[in-house]
Design an enzyme around this catalytic site. Sequence first.
Site, mmCIF file in Angstrom:
data_model
loop_
_atom_site.group_PDB
_atom_site.id
_atom_site.type_symbol
_atom_site.label_atom_id
_atom_site.label_comp_id
_atom_site.label_asym_id
_atom_site.label_seq_id
_atom_site.Cartn_x
_atom_site.Cartn_y
_atom_site.Cartn_z
ATOM 1 N N LEU A 1 14.114 31.488 -29.758
ATOM 2 C CA LEU A 1 12.997 30.700 -29.238
ATOM 3 C C LEU A 1 12.848 29.395 -30.006
ATOM 4 O O LEU A 1 12.613 28.338 -29.414
ATOM 5 C CB LEU A 1 11.693 31.502 -29.309
ATOM 6 C CG LEU A 1 10.471 30.808 -28.690
ATOM 7 C CD1 LEU A 1 10.670 30.581 -27.197
ATOM 8 C CD2 LEU A 1 9.199 31.613 -28.940
ATOM 9 N N HIS B 1 0.743 20.683 -55.779
ATOM 10 C CA HIS B 1 0.429 20.369 -54.380
ATOM 11 C C HIS B 1 -0.087 21.617 -53.688
ATOM 12 O O HIS B 1 0.447 22.715 -53.874
ATOM 13 C CB HIS B 1 1.660 19.858 -53.640
ATOM 14 C CG HIS B 1 1.432 19.679 -52.163
ATOM 15 N ND1 HIS B 1 0.595 18.703 -51.661
ATOM 16 C CD2 HIS B 1 1.873 20.379 -51.098
ATOM 17 C CE1 HIS B 1 0.546 18.807 -50.341
ATOM 18 N NE2 HIS B 1 1.312 19.814 -49.973
ATOM 19 N N ARG C 1 8.746 26.749 -36.744
ATOM 20 C CA ARG C 1 9.097 26.787 -38.165
ATOM 21 C C ARG C 1 9.203 28.241 -38.624
ATOM 22 O O ARG C 1 8.245 29.011 -38.534
ATOM 23 C CB ARG C 1 8.044 26.053 -38.973
ATOM 24 C CG ARG C 1 8.196 26.193 -40.479
ATOM 25 C CD ARG C 1 9.225 25.249 -41.029
ATOM 26 N NE ARG C 1 9.173 25.215 -42.483
ATOM 27 C CZ ARG C 1 10.221 25.379 -43.275
ATOM 28 N NH1 ARG C 1 11.407 25.598 -42.751
ATOM 29 N NH2 ARG C 1 10.106 25.318 -44.573
ATOM 30 N N CYS C 2 10.385 28.611 -39.118
ATOM 31 C CA CYS C 2 10.616 29.957 -39.631
ATOM 32 C C CYS C 2 11.032 29.880 -41.094
ATOM 33 O O CYS C 2 11.624 28.890 -41.529
ATOM 34 C CB CYS C 2 11.712 30.663 -38.843
ATOM 35 S SG CYS C 2 11.321 30.874 -37.094
ATOM 36 N N LYS D 1 -4.028 28.979 -42.735
ATOM 37 C CA LYS D 1 -3.370 30.279 -42.872
ATOM 38 C C LYS D 1 -4.141 31.379 -42.147
ATOM 39 O O LYS D 1 -5.367 31.422 -42.151
ATOM 40 C CB LYS D 1 -3.220 30.636 -44.355
ATOM 41 C CG LYS D 1 -2.352 29.662 -45.140
ATOM 42 C CD LYS D 1 -0.899 29.708 -44.705
ATOM 43 C CE LYS D 1 -0.065 28.646 -45.398
ATOM 44 N NZ LYS D 1 0.138 28.931 -46.815
ATOM 45 N N HIS E 1 3.276 17.093 -39.977
ATOM 46 C CA HIS E 1 3.725 18.109 -39.032
ATOM 47 C C HIS E 1 3.903 17.550 -37.621
ATOM 48 O O HIS E 1 4.261 18.274 -36.700
ATOM 49 C CB HIS E 1 2.756 19.292 -39.014
ATOM 50 C CG HIS E 1 2.779 20.067 -40.293
ATOM 51 N ND1 HIS E 1 1.984 19.745 -41.370
ATOM 52 C CD2 HIS E 1 3.537 21.116 -40.681
ATOM 53 C CE1 HIS E 1 2.238 20.589 -42.357
ATOM 54 N NE2 HIS E 1 3.169 21.412 -41.970
ATOM 55 N N GLY F 1 7.719 15.571 -52.023
ATOM 56 C CA GLY F 1 8.958 16.088 -52.609
ATOM 57 C C GLY F 1 10.163 16.083 -51.712
ATOM 58 O O GLY F 1 11.189 15.514 -52.054
ATOM 59 N N CYS G 1 -1.704 22.889 -49.688
ATOM 60 C CA CYS G 1 -1.855 22.415 -48.313
ATOM 61 C C CYS G 1 -2.451 23.468 -47.403
ATOM 62 O O CYS G 1 -2.329 24.664 -47.649
ATOM 63 C CB CYS G 1 -0.516 21.949 -47.749
ATOM 64 S SG CYS G 1 0.779 23.185 -47.732
#
Length: 760
Positions: A22, A646, A520-521, A116, A699, A437, A648
């Site tokens: 996918l 950092h 994103r995996c 998250k 993103h 980075g 996020c």
Amino acid sequence: MGILHTTSHILGFPRVGAKRELKFAQERYWRKELAEQDLLDIAKVLREKNWRNQAASNVDFVAVGDFTFYDHILDLQVATGAIPARFGFDSQNLTLDQYFQLARGNKAQFAIEMTKWFDTNYHYLVPEFHANTEFKPNPTHYVNQIREAKALGLTVKPVIVGPLTFLWLGKEKGAAFNRFDLLAKLVPVYQAILAAIAAEGVEWIQIDEPALALDLPAEWVAAYEGVYAQLSQVNAKILLATYFGSVAEHAALLKGLPVDGLHLDLVRAPEQLSAFEDYTKVLSAGVIEGRNIWRANLNQVLDVLEPLKAKLGERLWVAPSCSLLHTPYDLAVETQLQEKNPYLYRWLAFTLQKVGELNVVKQALNQGRDAVRAELDDSQAAADARASSKLIHKAEVAERLANLPANADQRKSPFAERIAQQNAWLNLPVLPTTTIGSFPQTLQIRHARAAFKKGELSLEDYEAAMRKEIEYVVRQQEELDLDVLVHGEAERNDMVEYFGELLDGFAFTKFGWVQSYGSRCVKPPVIFGDVTRPTPMTVRWSEYAQSLTNRVMKGMLTGPVTILQWSFVRNDIPRSTVCKQIAVALSDEVLDLEKAGIKVIQIDEPAIREGLPLKRADWDAYLQWAGEAFRLSSMGCQDDTQIHTHMCYSEFNDILPAIAALDADVITIETSRSDMDLLDAFVKFNYPNDIGPGVYDIHSPRVPTANEIEHLLRKALNVIPKERLWVNPDCGLKTRGWTETVEQLKVMVDVTKKLRAELA
């Protein structure tokens, strides 16, 4: 008397496919290399594989509605008509392209904010609620999947996140109001969605309310009774699913709800079972670990379930603890791991193996243990072998932790003294610019890495290719006129896997991918033993990058808490001990970087908030050992070495004292999607050290306008002294293309120079 049947079911399944089919199809579609119908066809094939794999393991209900093109909470925003009005889209007639724009942004609108999913490394898209938000039912997503699965002859159980968790996971936008007040408008829309689902002839509907494992306000908890009194009017049975923690404190409430069954996570919170053993309806026992890859000791599982079966009879259901979204697809394809580390291989179970374990448990409960004696003996032998393995423990590691010097985790001097020494040699302009980075991982980089791993490219040629990429990154940054440079991490496949490959105590899979967000995996390492650092990991790459420029080069490390959180962690010793082992190993790397002249070092901890326990009562203990581990990772470094970190896509308000206690000289955080709202908490707390709030969202491929970045920077300057403000993107640039990256950074630097001129 006949056999009392035990029902088995799955709460959810991985979406991206065994080989990330996918992901690759989505990305081809976004690049306009794949037609929409082809993407839809690929998705349909993957759904069928998922369902047939569940059915092959003898489950009574396959999960449907959990498959998504991006995120299940985004699907729910569409289903309830709660997509952001700022996009101008019609939720009733949303195209696939518009769906992806909600997730990824477009030229006119930034993407929906991500954060998250509870304490996992999965990101969901945060619903945006306004005081005047109107909801409108669109059950198409769920109805279509039900019809698809039923056409295959399968018995289905649709899965949907419940209204209180959905509201809780969202954010208020616009004029001040309480999103709880929207509940009265939301519940009728849920009723309509559930009615449409029930009309498809399903017997059970699974409604997930993981928010119950949190410390919810009293009014939210009290609302469950009225909400489920309304939802229970649907013409289907409701299984209320909780997971990720204990809901024992709500036992009386949950026993009284007019639902037909309750699911408990007995892996994360086995102690809660005693509060529900007298439950009078269906009790679904989540006994197979849904978030880690260790094989279950099935005899121990049965020791818990058999007394329950005696009490509950056919009212006992068995399941994984939560959705299997968080585990890789199939261990059987890991032939390299099996050959290299056959002992470790025997200790693991991926998604397909977990549904197989569930089937063994079900058969044992239905027919007795003797019916599956061989499987149980194999499970026990694997558990015994792991417990006694000499691969796991190293005496020198325990000895080093036990003999750390007093105050090993404290810097030599307070921040005010350190920053004066650092500024003296750094000699940076006001509003110094840097990045987080990583730079784009191009096709050339990925092809070189793949060829090297296949043996088609020599080590010498591979490293030459990486040096070429590093030089390109350095030159691009010089041309952009960034102040503190990075080497771009071309040699790193992943910010955790890279370090795990160079640390002892880690093992790796080839296909152990899990979804982080959208396409994103990540492929988490497996921490199976005590952790040590045999040799330096990053020093020569940073040294090489520094040799190419006179500007300051920043060394890049992933922090101990993030390495822990983003790995599959051993469960035979406390997580805190594993984290400190990693930290001590990283401290050796920090000191080697310092000796090599790399005296700005970033130790990334994007996962520190994610690791926070769901219950506040457990926070202090976690924050104490997590903070200690972070500080241990730079133990012994000099005052003039500047330590960055950092973080996020997290809410920091409640843990700012702990973040300040990390004592990083500079912290960078994601703030652009929230319009710098996240910065408010740092300001109210009076955060003492330097800070770099992200000024654009990495993103999305979208290039921000100068006005947008200037707006964010001016908001930051209103609350942070210019002497302590850094300028940077939200996160690393690994997933972006070079053209957009250069354009994005150019806007950032140009706006910064404009503001510097004003401030001067």
